[in-house]
Design a protein around this motif. Sequence first.
Motif, PDB file in Angstrom:
ATOM      1  N   LYS A 136     -97.416 -45.024  -4.986  1.00 17.43           N
ATOM      2  CA  LYS A 136     -96.429 -46.036  -5.340  1.00 17.43           C
ATOM      3  C   LYS A 136     -95.505 -45.522  -6.442  1.00 17.43           C
ATOM      4  O   LYS A 136     -94.286 -45.757  -6.419  1.00 17.43           O
ATOM      5  N   LEU A 137     -96.088 -44.819  -7.410  1.00 15.59           N
ATOM      6  CA  LEU A 137     -95.280 -44.265  -8.497  1.00 15.59           C
ATOM      7  C   LEU A 137     -94.352 -43.172  -7.978  1.00 15.59           C
ATOM      8  O   LEU A 137     -93.180 -43.082  -8.377  1.00 15.59           O
ATOM      9  N   THR A 138     -94.844 -42.335  -7.072  1.00  9.03           N
ATOM     10  CA  THR A 138     -94.025 -41.261  -6.517  1.00  9.03           C
ATOM     11  C   THR A 138     -92.882 -41.821  -5.677  1.00  9.03           C
ATOM     12  O   THR A 138     -91.739 -41.333  -5.759  1.00  9.03           O
ATOM     13  N   VAL A 139     -93.158 -42.827  -4.868  1.00  8.30           N
ATOM     14  CA  VAL A 139     -92.110 -43.449  -4.055  1.00  8.30           C
ATOM     15  C   VAL A 139     -91.025 -44.026  -4.963  1.00  8.30           C
ATOM     16  O   VAL A 139     -89.824 -43.889  -4.684  1.00  8.30           O
ATOM     17  N   ALA A 140     -91.426 -44.674  -6.053  1.00  2.55           N
ATOM     18  CA  ALA A 140     -90.456 -45.307  -6.946  1.00  2.55           C
ATOM     19  C   ALA A 140     -89.622 -44.284  -7.710  1.00  2.55           C
ATOM     20  O   ALA A 140     -88.395 -44.407  -7.809  1.00  2.55           O
ATOM     21  N   THR A 141     -90.274 -43.260  -8.254  1.00  5.25           N
ATOM     22  CA  THR A 141     -89.569 -42.288  -9.108  1.00  5.25           C
ATOM     23  C   THR A 141     -88.989 -41.114  -8.339  1.00  5.25           C
ATOM     24  O   THR A 141     -88.115 -40.418  -8.838  1.00  5.25           O
ATOM     25  N   GLN A 142     -89.509 -40.873  -7.122  1.00  4.44           N
ATOM     26  CA  GLN A 142     -89.128 -39.705  -6.332  1.00  4.44           C
ATOM     27  C   GLN A 142     -89.276 -38.429  -7.170  1.00  4.44           C
ATOM     28  O   GLN A 142     -88.381 -37.600  -7.265  1.00  4.44           O
ATOM     29  N   ALA A 143     -90.464 -38.302  -7.769  1.00  4.72           N
ATOM     30  CA  ALA A 143     -90.707 -37.158  -8.651  1.00  4.72           C
ATOM     31  C   ALA A 143     -92.195 -36.865  -8.753  1.00  4.72           C
ATOM     32  O   ALA A 143     -93.035 -37.763  -8.642  1.00  4.72           O
ATOM     33  N   ASN A 144     -92.526 -35.570  -8.948  1.00 11.41           N
ATOM     34  CA  ASN A 144     -93.859 -35.176  -9.404  1.00 11.41           C
ATOM     35  C   ASN A 144     -93.798 -35.163 -10.926  1.00 11.41           C
ATOM     36  O   ASN A 144     -93.206 -34.264 -11.527  1.00 11.41           O
ATOM     37  N   LEU A 145     -94.388 -36.160 -11.541  1.00 13.22           N
ATOM     38  CA  LEU A 145     -94.357 -36.258 -12.997  1.00 13.22           C
ATOM     39  C   LEU A 145     -95.415 -35.387 -13.655  1.00 13.22           C
ATOM     40  O   LEU A 145     -95.255 -34.959 -14.806  1.00 13.22           O
ATOM     41  N   GLY A 146     -96.502 -35.134 -12.949  1.00 10.96           N
ATOM     42  CA  GLY A 146     -97.572 -34.286 -13.459  1.00 10.96           C
ATOM     43  C   GLY A 146     -97.934 -33.231 -12.436  1.00 10.96           C
ATOM     44  O   GLY A 146     -97.680 -33.390 -11.235  1.00 10.96           O
TER      45      GLY A 146
END
Length: 416
Positions: A136-146
């Motif tokens: 869900k976080l990846t879909v929202a941000t469209q990013a690999n944060l870690g």
Amino acid sequence: MLEVKGFYGIRYNSATVSNMSDVITPPYDVITPEERAILMEKSPCNLVHLLLPEEREGLDPYEAAAADLEAWLANGSLLVDDEPCIYLLKQHFTDLDGIAQVRRGFFGAIRLPEADEHYVLGHERTFAKPVEDRLKLTVATQANLGAVFGLYADADNTLGPLLATMEEREPDMVADTIDGVRQEVWVVSDDSAVRDFFKDQTIYIADGHHRFQTACAYRDSLRAQGELPDDHPANYALMGFVSFNDPGLKIYPPHRVIDKPEDFDPDIFLNRIAKHFRITAVNGDLTERVKQSRVRGTIGVVIPNRADYLLEFAGDREAFLGTDRGPAWRDLDVALLHRGIIEKTLGVPEGTVFTYEKNAANAMKAGHEGGKLSFILQATQAQQICACADAKEPMPQKSTYFFPKLCSGAVIHRLK
């Protein structure tokens, strides 16, 4: 074929963020609630606002993280590098024995394998709930944060010249993270030597199995919506790479602390375990005795109001553990402990929640003063991790503890 390459990284802008220690964090899954609160207070741009976001102003947590990421890019707190780069990482830390250490590695983008490709191997089971949350976080941000933490073999030091850059000039970023680690990052141009080196390699996931599965799930979700171009960033994941041969690679054992079963009888327990282990009462430092033992299958146990015991396996692993799992799994000390001692001998059901304690002194204290049963383990060896991964034999939960973790926020991999 395995592909590792540089990418257009997103990094904090030192002209806007004056102190990188205020924004760089450990991975999301090792940040305690108390640490989360501290990090959020450090800076409105601390990465924890994206990694562990809160709902606000009609936005759910994932939408709030996406809004913050876009705002930081818009106001210049984050900048995108203008060419594909590789990001070298040097971590200075004190190990669990109190010795100063240095570990070197780098961040790059790894092409995600297809279902029939097996060049990235894990050793842990993953669970649906954490993957759902991170997706869900990846879909929202469209990013690999870690980053996923990957290990590779380089006995000939082929990538030595790349890593040597860290000794040739000052780092481009320095941060002291809340886990007590100094993080130094150097930005270098994409290097074809990296692609060439990794073509025939196998990567073993040390940490971040859920992040890796999330990256694959995100790619697959985009494919299901329509054609995904071969060069689309979602075909790749952010990974931190460390060599098995790096002297700063440390693998620690998570010790176990459990409640005594209601009908626990020390004499009955010791008599049963004596069929498979040599038992020695220890008056001195049990942790050191376990660490120094050269017997495969050495486990220390603290029995409250009795003594500390050294258990050295002297039986037959198939007879003790069964044959439903393979030799690589049976070779693990944690397998002897979980199935052989805790489940089979003590009668504690499989799946019972334990306390995992990386600090042996705390585990010992829980036994001596807290009335718990404490088990002290030797560290799982790198070759055992590889053997279980190669055999597709997931280890028992928390069989390894890698410290330090890879920092989050040194670089972000955008997926669009």
